[in-house]
Write a protein that holds these residues in place. Structure first.
Motif, PDB file in Angstrom:
ATOM      1  N   ARG A  46       0.847  -1.183   0.000  1.00 25.39           N
ATOM      2  CA  ARG A  46       0.000   0.000   0.000  1.00 25.39           C
ATOM      3  C   ARG A  46       0.888   1.240   0.000  1.00 25.39           C
ATOM      4  NH1 ARG A  46      -4.831  -0.779   4.291  1.00 25.39           N
ATOM      5  NH2 ARG A  46      -5.286   1.284   3.453  1.00 25.39           N
ATOM      6  N   TYR A  47       0.301   2.375  -0.384  1.00 27.44           N
ATOM      7  CA  TYR A  47       1.053   3.626  -0.394  1.00 27.44           C
ATOM      8  C   TYR A  47       1.622   3.911   0.989  1.00 27.44           C
ATOM      9  CZ  TYR A  47       2.117   8.580  -0.606  1.00 27.44           C
ATOM     10  OH  TYR A  47       2.757   9.788  -0.518  1.00 27.44           O
ATOM     11  N   ARG A  48       0.850   3.679   2.033  1.00 28.89           N
ATOM     12  CA  ARG A  48       1.329   3.983   3.382  1.00 28.89           C
ATOM     13  C   ARG A  48       2.543   3.136   3.760  1.00 28.89           C
ATOM     14  NH1 ARG A  48      -3.550   2.049   7.328  1.00 28.89           N
ATOM     15  NH2 ARG A  48      -3.393  -0.184   6.953  1.00 28.89           N
ATOM     16  N   GLN A  49       2.694   1.951   3.164  1.00 28.83           N
ATOM     17  CA  GLN A  49       3.891   1.148   3.410  1.00 28.83           C
ATOM     18  C   GLN A  49       5.106   1.760   2.700  1.00 28.83           C
ATOM     19  OE1 GLN A  49       1.677  -2.438   2.170  1.00 28.83           O
ATOM     20  NE2 GLN A  49       2.609  -3.419   3.965  1.00 28.83           N
ATOM     21  N   PHE A  50       4.884   2.286   1.490  1.00 24.50           N
ATOM     22  CA  PHE A  50       5.950   3.013   0.798  1.00 24.50           C
ATOM     23  C   PHE A  50       6.349   4.242   1.621  1.00 24.50           C
ATOM     24  CE2 PHE A  50       4.376   0.726  -2.928  1.00 24.50           C
ATOM     25  CZ  PHE A  50       5.520   0.518  -3.691  1.00 24.50           C
ATOM     26  N   LEU A  51       5.351   4.942   2.137  1.00 26.50           N
ATOM     27  CA  LEU A  51       5.607   6.141   2.934  1.00 26.50           C
ATOM     28  C   LEU A  51       6.407   5.795   4.195  1.00 26.50           C
ATOM     29  CD1 LEU A  51       5.194   9.169   3.430  1.00 26.50           C
ATOM     30  CD2 LEU A  51       2.984   8.604   4.478  1.00 26.50           C
ATOM     31  N   ALA A  52       6.053   4.711   4.864  1.00 27.77           N
ATOM     32  CA  ALA A  52       6.787   4.281   6.061  1.00 27.77           C
ATOM     33  C   ALA A  52       8.237   3.942   5.714  1.00 27.77           C
ATOM     34  CB  ALA A  52       6.096   3.086   6.711  1.00 27.77           C
ATOM     35  N   LEU A  53       8.459   3.282   4.569  1.00 28.14           N
ATOM     36  CA  LEU A  53       9.826   2.992   4.113  1.00 28.14           C
ATOM     37  C   LEU A  53      10.577   4.292   3.897  1.00 28.14           C
ATOM     38  CD1 LEU A  53      12.100   1.168   2.950  1.00 28.14           C
ATOM     39  CD2 LEU A  53      10.955   1.422   0.715  1.00 28.14           C
ATOM     40  N   ASP A  54       9.955   5.230   3.201  1.00 26.31           N
ATOM     41  CA  ASP A  54      10.610   6.506   2.924  1.00 26.31           C
ATOM     42  C   ASP A  54      10.973   7.235   4.214  1.00 26.31           C
ATOM     43  OD1 ASP A  54      11.408   8.545   0.871  1.00 26.31           O
ATOM     44  OD2 ASP A  54       9.972   9.734   2.026  1.00 26.31           O
TER      45      ASP A  54
END
Length: 145
Positions: A46-54
């Protein structure tokens, strides 16, 4: 021995995004195809998982991440036009982060390897049947860039 994260990881494609509706609402899941050392697999994020990685990468590697652009959150994020555009932006983001090498102390030597957080996000160790943390206790990552 070459550690798996010393191999180039350039074959990352976000081939599709699925619109999922569940008890939490509607969201997009991005289908990320990864190929490395002759193996291929897919992870869904999900986008929020990408955001957490970033956020993790920027906290740990601030100087390195200054030159990598992360796609901003948008209103109507499940609109097909937003999802299509975000697929391209997230793919570019993953390719950029996967191409970054950071110094790691391996015994008496320092090697350059991909950021462990990117490998974890893409499930590299699971798909290459490697231990998540090497058995050698002398293998350690520096605290910062």
């Amino acid at each position: 021995m070459a550690y798996p994260d010393s191999n180039p990881l350039r074959d990352i494609v976000i081939r599709d995004a699925l619109t999922i509706t569940d008890e939490t609402g509607t969201h997009a899941e991005y289908c990320v195809q990864v190929a490395l050392t002759g193996r291929e697999w897919e992870v869904r994020r999900r986008y929020r998982q990408f955001l957490a990685l970033d956020e993790r990468l920027r906290a740990k590697y601030a100087r390195i991440m200054e030159r990598i652009v992360f796609p901003p959150k948008q209103v109507f994020s499940v609109a097909q036009s937003v999802i299509r555009s975000r697929c391209h932006e997230l793919q570019r983001y993953l390719l950029n982060t996967a191409s970054v090498s950071v110094p790691v102390q391996i015994g008496a030597q320092t090697s350059l390897v991909r950021m462990r957080e990117v490998d974890d996000f893409l499930e590299v160790a699971q798909h290459l049947h490697c231990p998540v943390e090497p058995a050698n206790p002398r293998f350690s990552r520096p605290a910062g860039p």
